[in-house]
Design an enzyme around this catalytic site. Sequence first.
Site, PDB file in Angstrom:
ATOM      1  CB  SER A  38      -0.951  -0.009   1.194  1.00 58.28           C
ATOM      2  OG  SER A  38      -0.246  -0.186   2.393  1.00 58.28           O
TER       3      SER A  38
ATOM      4  CG  HIS B  45      -4.106  -0.816  -1.625  1.00 60.06           C
ATOM      5  ND1 HIS B  45      -4.649   0.421  -1.865  1.00 60.06           N
ATOM      6  CD2 HIS B  45      -3.765  -0.837  -0.320  1.00 60.06           C
ATOM      7  CE1 HIS B  45      -4.617   1.133  -0.753  1.00 60.06           C
ATOM      8  NE2 HIS B  45      -4.090   0.397   0.198  1.00 60.06           N
TER       9      HIS B  45
ATOM     10  CE  LYS C 259      -7.270  -0.427   1.401  1.00 57.74           C
ATOM     11  NZ  LYS C 259      -7.191   0.713   2.313  1.00 57.74           N
TER      12      LYS C 259
HETATM   13  N1  PMP Z   1      -4.806  -4.459   4.210  1.00 57.00           N
HETATM   14  C1  PMP Z   1      -4.127  -3.569   3.462  1.00 57.00           C
HETATM   15  C2  PMP Z   1      -2.991  -4.043   2.623  1.00 57.00           C
HETATM   16  C3  PMP Z   1      -4.504  -2.208   3.474  1.00 57.00           C
HETATM   17  O1  PMP Z   1      -3.846  -1.309   2.745  1.00 57.00           O
HETATM   18  C4  PMP Z   1      -5.590  -1.811   4.280  1.00 57.00           C
HETATM   19  C5  PMP Z   1      -6.066  -0.377   4.339  1.00 57.00           C
HETATM   20  N2  PMP Z   1      -5.108   0.571   4.504  1.00 57.00           N
HETATM   21  C6  PMP Z   1      -6.241  -2.763   5.035  1.00 57.00           C
HETATM   22  C7  PMP Z   1      -5.834  -4.083   4.970  1.00 57.00           C
HETATM   23  C8  PMP Z   1      -7.384  -2.397   5.905  1.00 57.00           C
HETATM   24  O2  PMP Z   1      -8.541  -2.283   5.164  1.00 57.00           O
HETATM   25  P1  PMP Z   1      -9.795  -1.496   5.759  1.00 57.00           P
HETATM   26  O3  PMP Z   1      -9.577  -0.048   5.476  1.00 57.00           O
HETATM   27  O4  PMP Z   1     -10.955  -2.080   5.051  1.00 57.00           O
HETATM   28  O5  PMP Z   1      -9.815  -1.778   7.230  1.00 57.00           O
END
Ligand code: PMP
Length: 407
Positions: free
Chosen positions: A194, A222, A253
């Site tokens: 990310s 992502h 997302k």
């Molecule tokens: N896993 C990854 C790789 C992420 O980038 C994110 C969000 N930043 C999450 C999990 C968490 O997802 P959520 O926003 O739905 O809690």
Amino acid sequence: MNASRPNPLAFIDEELAALRERHLYRPLRVMSSAQGPIVSLDDRRVISLSSNDYLGLSHHPRMKRAAIEAVEQFGAGSGAVRTIAGTMTLHQALEAELAEFKHTEAVLTFQSGFTANTGVIPVITGETDLIVSDELNHASIIDGMRLSKAPRVVFAHADVDALREVLRQARETGRDGQGAPHRLILVVTDGVFSMDGDIAPLPGIVDAAEAFGAAVMVDDAHASGVLGKDGRGSISQFGLEGRVAIQVGTLSKAVGVLGGYVAGSRALRDILIQRARPFLFSTSHPPAVAAACREAIRIMVEEPELIERLWANTRRFKAELARLGFDIGRSETPITPVLLGDSETTIRFSDRLFEEGVFGTSVVFPTVALDRARIRTIVTAAHTDEMLDQALRAFDRVGRELGVIAG
Ligand code: PMP
């Protein structure tokens, strides 16, 4: 606070002062508009390069309609955790449709991608297992591992040879140092990382895991809605369907709403319903959330032009930033980091961009290494050519002004 009584939380002020001194303190900017390519932030209209709303679904008319209809029919809240009185037909339908979309036997949804990771990892791993994790995995994977009793080994980022070596040693020494086999060796990786936007070398990871009898878990937060056929994710992109035991996804997302899910076998879903703590102890999605997520899956299949537009914008934006002379790292996805080095320059850069009408968030330590501070940009399908041109002109101006690019 009474002057005669010391404040037991005084250390917080000291910590905040230290953060400010090191240019690591970031106040929240407040958005008074809907999410979108242009937002009202702190009373300014700016082009946003900071959301994860890849396909622009957060404000898509079909999504809003689905949410409103669900509120009219089912109300505002689900009323309880799923196991008590909070499993609705909408939740079941969303899971069935997600399983079909992901080509897996079953799906279980969670309140967020974060809770999906912290939910699943401790359920399927314990003392007799081993977790093998990429060093740049998301915080929620790290927290999930912390909640597990399983020992863990971290391998160098995206390094398949390093992974093979860890797996070879694990097999050799076993769980007791004498070669007794682990019950499970679980290799965990983000599908798309990310902060840097690079894609995990999944074919190599899956081959290595299979060679040593390990299972693979991919967090595709992502990649969902971004990679693979109709946005099915990195496993679809690489043609690895059936070879990855656990896929974690987010509904927050590209799907544009809120939530997370675990996709895999029916048995995996069943055990998570019995044991996963966020599922058992936290209330389920409101009807509007579940209904809008269902609509998002339909839109992803029925409106492929959104993903095409996302990728066209991505290619153009990356090429132009590179042409201007910025270091944009190793990204292969719509996440494009503009690497600036120290946090002070990065925060100044972000503030100057904002004055120029562009919202590009600064990402500094501890989210990334101290000397890897950056503006993290994400273009979406909703950005027009004019918006991207305007944003690029702002990057050019600020880059020259701060001496980041030649000029
Ligand atoms: N896993 C990854 C790789 C992420 O980038 C994110 C969000 N930043 C999450 C999990 C968490 O997802 P959520 O926003 O739905 O809690």
